[in-house]
Design an enzyme around this catalytic site. Structure first.
Site, PDB file in Angstrom:
ATOM      1  N   LEU A 105       0.829  -1.212   0.000  1.00 42.97           N
ATOM      2  CA  LEU A 105       0.000   0.000   0.000  1.00 42.97           C
ATOM      3  C   LEU A 105       0.863   1.261   0.000  1.00 42.97           C
ATOM      4  O   LEU A 105       2.035   1.229   0.400  1.00 42.97           O
ATOM      5  CB  LEU A 105      -0.876   0.012   1.257  1.00 42.97           C
ATOM      6  CG  LEU A 105      -1.988  -1.041   1.349  1.00 42.97           C
ATOM      7  CD1 LEU A 105      -2.567  -1.051   2.761  1.00 42.97           C
ATOM      8  CD2 LEU A 105      -3.075  -0.771   0.306  1.00 42.97           C
ATOM      9  N   GLY A 107       2.418   4.274   1.548  1.00 41.79           N
ATOM     10  CA  GLY A 107       2.782   4.522   2.937  1.00 41.79           C
ATOM     11  C   GLY A 107       3.266   3.289   3.689  1.00 41.79           C
ATOM     12  O   GLY A 107       3.582   3.359   4.880  1.00 41.79           O
ATOM     13  N   SER A 178       1.635  -1.758  -7.289  1.00 41.53           N
ATOM     14  CA  SER A 178       1.322  -2.957  -8.091  1.00 41.53           C
ATOM     15  C   SER A 178       0.201  -3.764  -7.430  1.00 41.53           C
ATOM     16  O   SER A 178       0.436  -4.869  -6.936  1.00 41.53           O
ATOM     17  CB  SER A 178       2.561  -3.810  -8.337  1.00 41.53           C
ATOM     18  OG  SER A 178       3.395  -3.923  -7.207  1.00 41.53           O
TER      19      SER A 178
END
Ligand SMILES: Nc1ncnc2c1ncn2[C@@H]1O[C@H](COP(=O)(O)OS(=O)(=O)O)[C@@H](OP(=O)(O)O)[C@H]1O
Ligand SMILES: Nc1ncnc2c1ncn2[C@@H]1O[C@H](COP(=O)(O)OP(=O)(O)O)[C@@H](O)[C@H]1O
Length: 273
Positions: A105, A107, A178
């Site tokens: 994700l 962060g 991705s």
């Protein structure tokens, strides 16, 4: 005339051990050009990587032969070989080219661990190169948005570029969200078995959102960014990744995580030719 001059230059290079700083790039260009005109010899490196020697050209003879291909919309194309191959480049660098694919994700720490890994490799005298999603979108992939098909094209292009870096003998660190499993698996399939190392940043959404270093989650929650991964766009975690980072056993600090990846590469023999 040019060929004769280049030949004597080539003779000089063979006779005397040279360091990288002694090489005049222009001269090297001339040598390459003239040797290939003669069609029989090219430069390679000894096992110790120091003194150039000759080896015969086996791929690029100048003769037009072999079948033409069609790949996608590219018609009548032919794969070009060169007698300096991946194995030669790997010997030069004393490492094996591969792709470390960091997914997770926004962060989750992808860029941080990619950078820590690259630093650690550099300190060991190993050559890495980072392909970061944010950065690649500043150039090569600037035409792509964040809708599903553009994300897929983003990953496809970076996968192909990463494959070229691995072929160059470099440890390529691709750091992208991705989000789709199928896109990552397609990149994996581009490389020989073992050369694609999938690293999952296994960090919960709540932690990523609390970090929010760019304020993107806040904007996404406020509806100001649409289709933000983890909020209103999917993320499919890997099912069979080589390494999952963020757990106690793989370390929780960026340096510990990078060390886990370096340990894996050492164990698998990628840090030697
Ligand atoms: N809608 C949306 N969803 C997710 N991320 C977004 C979005 N819009 C912009 N950004 C910023 O783009 C960075 C991710 O780019 P990637 O190329 O890695 O994304 S992807 O792999 O194509 O999904 C991502 O960087 P990271 O935070 O480093 O992951 C964000 O800065
Ligand atoms: N292992 C870690 N532990 C705690 N914070 C981290 C860690 N790795 C990264 N961070 C912090 O989390 C934020 C996001 O990291 P970043 O590498 O930019 O993530 P990504 O590239 O996945 O978006 C940054 O503020 C960074 O300093």
């Amino acid at each position: 005339m040019i060929a004769a001059g280049a030949k004597s230059l080539l003779g000089l290079s063979i006779a005397s051990p040279i360091g990288v700083s002694d090489i005049n790039p222009r001269s090297v260009g001339v040598v390459r050009c003239c040797v290939s005109m003669e069609g029989s010899q090219t430069m390679s490196h000894n096992k110790n990587g120091s003194i150039p020697e000759l080896k015969s050209i086996n791929g690029h003879t100048g003769q037009k032969q072999g079948p033409l291909s069609t790949v996608g919309n590219s018609t009548n194309i032919k794969w070009q070989e060169c007698s300096v191959e991946k194995v030669d480049r790997q010997r030069l660098l004393n490492q094996k080219g591969c792709v470390i694919w960091v997914t997770g994700l926004s962060g989750s720490g992808k860029s941080t661990v990619a950078c820590a890994l690259n630093q650690m490799l550099y300190q060991k005298g190993k050559l890495g190169y980072i392909l970061d999603g944010d950065n690649v979108r500043h150039g090569l992939n600037r035409d792509l948005s964040f809708k599903a098909e553009d994300r897929a094209e983003n990953i496809r292009r970076v996968g192909e570029v990463a494959k070229l870096f691995a072929d160059a003998g470099i440890i390529c660190i691709a750091s992208l969200i991705s989000p789709y499993r199928v896109d990552r698996d397609t990149c994996r399939s581009l490389l020989p078995e073992g050369d694609f190392v999938e690293v999952f940043m296994d960090v919960p959404l709540e932690v990523c959102e609390a970090r929010d270093p760019k304020g993107l989650y806040k904007l996404a929650r406020a509806g100001k960014i649409k289709g933000f991964t983890g909020i209103d766009d999917p993320y499919e975690p890997p099912l069979n990744c080589e390494i999952a980072l963020g757990h106690q056993e793989t370390g929780t600090s960026p340096m510990e995580m990078a060390a886990t990846v370096v340990g894996y590469l050492e164990k698998k023999g990628y840090l030697q030719a």
